[in-house]
Design an enzyme around this catalytic site. Structure first.
Site, short mmCIF file in Angstrom:
data_model
loop_
_atom_site.label_atom_id
_atom_site.label_comp_id
_atom_site.label_asym_id
_atom_site.label_seq_id
_atom_site.Cartn_x
_atom_site.Cartn_y
_atom_site.Cartn_z
N GLU A 1 4.01 2.39 3.17
CA GLU A 1 2.66 2.66 3.69
C GLU A 1 2.53 3.90 4.57
OE1 GLU A 1 1.18 -1.97 3.49
OE2 GLU A 1 1.54 -1.08 5.46
N GLU B 1 3.17 -4.86 -2.73
CA GLU B 1 2.84 -5.74 -1.61
C GLU B 1 1.35 -6.01 -1.51
OE1 GLU B 1 4.32 -4.60 2.30
OE2 GLU B 1 2.49 -5.44 3.18
#
Length: 691
Positions: free
Chosen positions: A158, A252
């Site tokens: 991320e 995810e």
């Protein structure tokens, strides 16, 4: 494709179903010839440091990674790469448990959040990029040594949500990918891109538009945060990635984290790091809808839930935040969300191919279809998100002689319930999903398995390779059909080779070496060859190969038994055009016909040929040598054959420089003295060996 009366796996979320109900039926037309992405599987996350050491017990792994009744069917495990090497061991047991129950389908991959070179909310200095690569490679080496090697590792978690971990800009991602990412393959591991929090395409575009940078990614990883069931399909679509034929993994997400994973439908306040806190309706079926959109709208190859065991996860756990009261008898059992995911995971197994299907035959009804890797089964997954209405659905599968579908159901009242067989007439079946239930939303998986049509494999061109002798790598056996008749495994169905040789098959044949070679190899691929050994005995195995990578390796087996250790392939040049002989050592073969398998254990090696030779065949007693004086050894590793002073062949070694040559020869011979070392280039030198 021919499908028989025999039914294998059908999975659905459905209640009462009827046969021949044609009134107002929605229609799903399946096209088996319309092929889309290969499915790698479904998985979940374990992070023992954040989960207080309770990430995945063996009992959890049996439930999560098994494929039978009462399991979820996962095959993929995601774990963290910790900043400190002292923490590298935290997920080893979880990986071993998952591997035990997933078997040959198991894929392990890892993601770094921070490192010694960039912590929370920090950008890494480019002067530390090499150190960072070395850190990642130390982790892949560690896991390999523990017996659970990584299939893939990502650059970073991320980059677009980095208040608690390292940040990366689009330019930083591009520069690191172009100049350093290839080195992450050192231990035979594939490279995953940085995994965008909200699937922000601007973080990927620059790499996708540069072929030299893109070749250093094997997988594009993305998260689905900042999306929900109300988000438009454009969030999942990525035309540039489609154009570049990039493999995509959803690495995810969870659909909601404030409520129990067993809530079927509940109005409550939701909200987390991705979505604003608000009064909303939580639906278990949102899990099925999101997976459907990942596969059908987004062309993703793999889907990973966040924590496997969590109060909002796939296996129930108590709520550590004490906001929810989770009944004791639910803890440690599969949640509703887990059962919904199992409707895909248990039946759409790795290697399956998504095929054409009417994806939205009616409002709030969604369909996807797949054919198994061996082409002998068809799987149709139906998702009904309409809380108040049952759905009557006709599924047409022309071209497949299916006599029955097996059905499994998950609904508010059912947990992947085996509903038995449904008869098919003329390639068509009609079912009604949850007509008698109060809550009619559900997910249904239909699996039709056909008659096993057995077509025997054959040696290429009808000629069995005779040993001792040379086997051209591109002359792998012609594949047949049915169990035991596959002759190769390739990571994708596309033939990337330029040789125009056997180009209707998935193996990548390239121009190079003596004529053709096997190229574009990746870890896990293999090829098989039928051979006929004329005489039992010990053979010297030599491989002619090329590599522009420092992480390539391969291994040989025979009749399912390991024949050699993993052979490390030295880098021979920058562009895979320089082929060299590499010794795979001595092997024992028994007389008769056998199947030899060449397995790629570290990708990006080109194989031209391999040869099983004997002393009697190639080296004669009393051979005369012209001794070079002096032998100018190369500055890179080379193969040398060692002889005694009478010309008797003793074996081969790999060495770089005179000192290493003497040392390796000393390990080979029985006593000290003078010996002859002959390079593959034909030069010979006399060496003195001390024992």
């Amino acid at each position: 494709m021919k499908i028989s009366n025999r039914v294998k796996n059908v999975s659905c979320i459905l209640g009462v179903f009827g046969i021949g109900c044609t009134a107002m039926a929605a229609t799903v037309n399946v096209d088996l010839d319309e092929e889309h992405q290969v499915i790698r599987g479904f998985g979940g996350m374990v992070h023992n440091q954040w989960q207080g050491g309770g990430g995945l017990s063996e009992a959890d792994a049996k439930i999560a990674f098994g494929t039978g009744e009462g399991t979820i069917g996962l095959n993929t495990l995601r774990i963290p790469v910790y900043a400190s090497s002292s923490d590298f061991n935290k997920e080893v047991n979880a990986a071993k448990y998952a591997k035990k129950y997933a078997g040959d389908d198991f894929l392990l991959y890892a993601t770094p959040w921070t490192s010694p070179y960039a912590g929370a909310n920090q950008h890494m200095a480019d002067s530390n990029y090499q150190n960072y690569v070395d850190h990642l490679n130390s982790f892949t080496a560690y896991m390999k040594d523990q017996g659970v090697p990584l299939y893939a590792i990502s650059i970073s978690n991320e980059p677009d949500w980095c208040g608690e971990w390292a940040c990366w800009s689009a330019d930083e991602i591009y520069n690191f990918t172009k100049d350093y990412a290839d080195q992450m393959r050192k231990n035979g591991t594939k490279v995953i891109s940085t995994e965008s929090f909200a699937y922000q395409k601007k973080l990927y575009n620059k790499v996708l538009d540069d072929a030299n940078a893109l070749k250093n990614w094997d997988i594009l990883g993305a998260h689905f945060y900042a999306s929900s069931a109300t988000t438009g399909d454009d969030f999942f679509q990525y035309a540039l990635a489609d154009q570049k034929n990039v493999e995509r993994w959803m690495t995810e997400h969870y659909t909601e984290s404030q409520g129990s994973g067993n809530y079927w439908r509940k109005v409550m306040y939701t909200g987390d790091q991705a979505n604003q806190n608000k009064l909303d309706t939580v639906r278990a079926m949102d899990v099925g809808y999101e997976i459907h959109r990942a596969m059908v709208v987004g062309n993703f190859n793999q889907y990973t839930w966040w924590y496997i065991r969590r109060c909002y996860g796939l296996i129930m756990e108590k709520d550590f935040g004490n906001k929810l009261s989770i009944p004791t008898d639910e803890i440690g059992k599969i949640s509703k969300r887990g059962y919904i995911m199992s409707q895909f995971a248990r039946f759409v197994r790795p290697g399956a191919i998504r095929v054409g299907a009417t994806d939205k035959p009616e409002d709030n009804l969604f369909a996807s279809a797949y054919k198994s890797a061996d082409g002998d089964s068809v799987i149709v997954v139906l998702v009904n998100r309409d809380y108040g209405k049952s759905k009557t659905v006709t599924v047409n599968v022309p071209g497949a002689d299916i006599s029955t579908f097996h059905m499994y159901t998950t609904s508010e009242a059912k947990n992947a319930k085996d509903e038995g067989e449904v008869e098919v007439e003329n390639g068509s079946v009609t079912i009604t999903m949850e007509s008698g239930a109060t809550n009619k939303d559900c997910i249904v998986t239909l699996v039709g398995v056909g008659e096993q049509i057995v077509i025997p494999r054959e040696p290429y061109d009808g000629k069995v390779a005779t040993l001792p002798g040379k086997v051209e790598a591109e002359n792998y056996d012609v594949p047949g059909k049915g169990k035991g008749n596959s002759t190769y495994q390739d990571s994708d169905s596309e033939n990337k080779g330029d040789a125009e040789f056997r180009d209707t098959e998935g193996v990548d044949v390239v121009k190079g070496g003596s004529n053709y070679a096997i190229g574009y190899t990746t870890t896990g691929e293999w090829l098989e060859y039928t051979v006929d050994v004329k005489k039992s005995g010990e053979y010297e195995l030599l491989v002619h190969a090329a590599s522009g990578s420092e992480t390539s390796s391969f291994q040989f087996s025979i009749d399912g038994q390991t024949m050699t250790e993993v052979i490390e392939m030295p880098k021979t040049g920058e562009d895979w055009s320089v082929y060299k002989d590499v010794s795979a050592g001595k092997v024992n073969l028994t007389e008769g016909q056998h199947i030899v398998r060449l397995s790629i254990t570290g990708g990006y090696v080109n194989i031209d040929w391999f040869r099983f030779g004997t002393e009697a065949e190639e080296y004669k007693e009393g051979t005369t040598f012209t001794v070079s004086a002096p032998l100018l050894l190369p500055t890179e590793t080379e193969n040398f054959r060692i002889f005694d002073m009478n010309g008797s062949y003793l074996g081969s070694v790999q060495a770089m420089g005179m000192q290493e040559l003497r040392s390796r020869a000393a390990n080979l011979v029985k006593r000290g003295g003078a010996y002859l070392a002959k390079s593959l280039g034909g030069r010979t030198v006399r060496i003195q060996v001390t024992k």
